[in-house]
Write a protein that holds these residues in place. Structure first.
Motif, PDB file in Angstrom:
ATOM      1  N   HIS A 266      47.374 100.635  27.563  1.00  0.00           N
ATOM      2  CA  HIS A 266      47.219 100.581  29.013  1.00  0.00           C
ATOM      3  C   HIS A 266      47.872 101.764  29.706  1.00  0.00           C
ATOM      4  O   HIS A 266      47.366 102.240  30.708  1.00  0.00           O
ATOM      5  CB  HIS A 266      47.755  99.258  29.560  1.00  0.00           C
ATOM      6  CG  HIS A 266      49.201  99.018  29.293  1.00  0.00           C
ATOM      7  ND1 HIS A 266      49.664  98.558  28.086  1.00  0.00           N
ATOM      8  CD2 HIS A 266      50.276  99.183  30.075  1.00  0.00           C
ATOM      9  CE1 HIS A 266      50.979  98.450  28.146  1.00  0.00           C
ATOM     10  NE2 HIS A 266      51.376  98.817  29.341  1.00  0.00           N
TER      11      HIS A 266
ATOM     12  N   ARG B 297      45.616 104.205  31.878  1.00  0.00           N
ATOM     13  CA  ARG B 297      45.947 104.282  33.303  1.00  0.00           C
ATOM     14  C   ARG B 297      46.319 105.716  33.693  1.00  0.00           C
ATOM     15  O   ARG B 297      45.836 106.240  34.700  1.00  0.00           O
ATOM     16  CB  ARG B 297      47.099 103.333  33.628  1.00  0.00           C
ATOM     17  CG  ARG B 297      47.496 103.352  35.099  1.00  0.00           C
ATOM     18  CD  ARG B 297      48.629 102.402  35.446  1.00  0.00           C
ATOM     19  NE  ARG B 297      49.792 102.617  34.610  1.00  0.00           N
ATOM     20  CZ  ARG B 297      50.330 101.702  33.826  1.00  0.00           C
ATOM     21  NH1 ARG B 297      49.849 100.484  33.783  1.00  0.00           N
ATOM     22  NH2 ARG B 297      51.391 101.991  33.087  1.00  0.00           N
TER      23      ARG B 297
ATOM     24  N   LYS C  93      44.228 108.081  36.302  1.00  0.00           N
ATOM     25  CA  LYS C  93      44.854 108.625  37.513  1.00  0.00           C
ATOM     26  C   LYS C  93      44.795 110.145  37.531  1.00  0.00           C
ATOM     27  O   LYS C  93      44.546 110.748  38.580  1.00  0.00           O
ATOM     28  CB  LYS C  93      46.298 108.140  37.629  1.00  0.00           C
ATOM     29  CG  LYS C  93      46.392 106.682  38.026  1.00  0.00           C
ATOM     30  CD  LYS C  93      47.837 106.241  38.171  1.00  0.00           C
ATOM     31  CE  LYS C  93      47.915 104.811  38.656  1.00  0.00           C
ATOM     32  NZ  LYS C  93      49.311 104.377  38.854  1.00  0.00           N
TER      33      LYS C  93
ATOM     34  N   GLN D 245      40.304 102.158  39.800  1.00  0.00           N
ATOM     35  CA  GLN D 245      39.960 101.041  38.915  1.00  0.00           C
ATOM     36  C   GLN D 245      38.582 100.500  39.274  1.00  0.00           C
ATOM     37  O   GLN D 245      37.841 100.066  38.396  1.00  0.00           O
ATOM     38  CB  GLN D 245      41.008  99.929  39.018  1.00  0.00           C
ATOM     39  CG  GLN D 245      42.310 100.277  38.337  1.00  0.00           C
ATOM     40  CD  GLN D 245      43.265  99.100  38.281  1.00  0.00           C
ATOM     41  OE1 GLN D 245      43.196  98.182  39.079  1.00  0.00           O
ATOM     42  NE2 GLN D 245      44.164  99.145  37.317  1.00  0.00           N
TER      43      GLN D 245
ATOM     44  N   SER E   6      41.178  95.703  35.484  1.00  0.00           N
ATOM     45  CA  SER E   6      42.627  95.801  35.583  1.00  0.00           C
ATOM     46  C   SER E   6      43.309  95.092  34.419  1.00  0.00           C
ATOM     47  O   SER E   6      44.266  95.603  33.838  1.00  0.00           O
ATOM     48  CB  SER E   6      43.102  95.209  36.913  1.00  0.00           C
ATOM     49  OG  SER E   6      44.495  95.276  37.016  1.00  0.00           O
TER      50      SER E   6
ATOM     51  N   GLU F 139      42.903  97.229  31.372  1.00  0.00           N
ATOM     52  CA  GLU F 139      43.794  98.381  31.429  1.00  0.00           C
ATOM     53  C   GLU F 139      45.236  97.986  31.122  1.00  0.00           C
ATOM     54  O   GLU F 139      45.989  98.763  30.544  1.00  0.00           O
ATOM     55  CB  GLU F 139      43.713  99.035  32.816  1.00  0.00           C
ATOM     56  CG  GLU F 139      44.402 100.385  32.884  1.00  0.00           C
ATOM     57  CD  GLU F 139      44.186 101.073  34.201  1.00  0.00           C
ATOM     58  OE1 GLU F 139      45.024 100.880  35.111  1.00  0.00           O
ATOM     59  OE2 GLU F 139      43.177 101.809  34.342  1.00  0.00           O
ATOM     60  N   ARG F 140      45.629  96.784  31.486  1.00  0.00           N
ATOM     61  CA  ARG F 140      46.986  96.299  31.196  1.00  0.00           C
ATOM     62  C   ARG F 140      47.112  95.771  29.768  1.00  0.00           C
ATOM     63  O   ARG F 140      48.196  95.380  29.351  1.00  0.00           O
ATOM     64  CB  ARG F 140      47.376  95.192  32.191  1.00  0.00           C
ATOM     65  CG  ARG F 140      47.629  95.698  33.597  1.00  0.00           C
ATOM     66  CD  ARG F 140      48.280  94.639  34.466  1.00  0.00           C
ATOM     67  NE  ARG F 140      47.601  93.359  34.442  1.00  0.00           N
ATOM     68  CZ  ARG F 140      46.688  92.948  35.319  1.00  0.00           C
ATOM     69  NH1 ARG F 140      46.319  93.749  36.302  1.00  0.00           N
ATOM     70  NH2 ARG F 140      46.155  91.748  35.230  1.00  0.00           N
TER      71      ARG F 140
END
Length: 129
Positions: free
Chosen positions: A4, A8, A12, A18, A33, A36-37
């Motif tokens: 993640h 991420r 960015k 997202q 999300s 991604e986590r």
């Protein structure tokens, strides 16, 4: 670096939201999300779509998530039927950590209830005398 964090950070760096990544995967932003986590699995075809969108090779962002090996010695599973005997189960760390936190909360609540139970028993004894 965990999956993640790599995903991420790269997203960015490329200035992508997202919401945009969710559209690329044909999913909603909240599900993206979670992916991604590291809470929801990212499938191989999704890894490729993410890599294409971020203009990097899949290998640069994809890592196998670390799993803890849990050996279950519970006799329910060791029934010699061949289905579960001596089998190891892969359980993600995030799930194990969450369950451990929940167990801690339950233990604390159990201790409080035991204390309350003792106090009520003592009050009952006093009123009976």
């Amino acid at each position: 670096m965990m999956i993640h964090e790599k995903l991420r950070n790269l997203r960015k760096q490329k200035g992508m939201s997202q919401e945009k990544m969710a559209k690329i995967l044909s999913t909603d932003p909240s599900n993206y999300s979670r992916k991604e986590r590291g809470e929801v699995k990212i499938h191989d075809d999704e890894w490729q779509k993410l890599a294409d969108a971020l203009e990097v090779p899949v290998e640069d962002i994809k890592e196998e998530k670390e799993l803890k090996m849990v050996h279950n010695d519970n006799s329910t599973f060791n029934d010699h039927s061949g289905n579960y005997y001596n089998q190891h189960f892969n359980i993600p760390n995030v799930l194990l950590d969450s369950l451990q936190d929940y167990i801690t909360i339950l233990k604390e609540q159990n201790a409080l209830l035991k204390q309350e139970n003792e106090e009520l028993k003592n009050k009952l004894k006093v009123t009976e005398e």
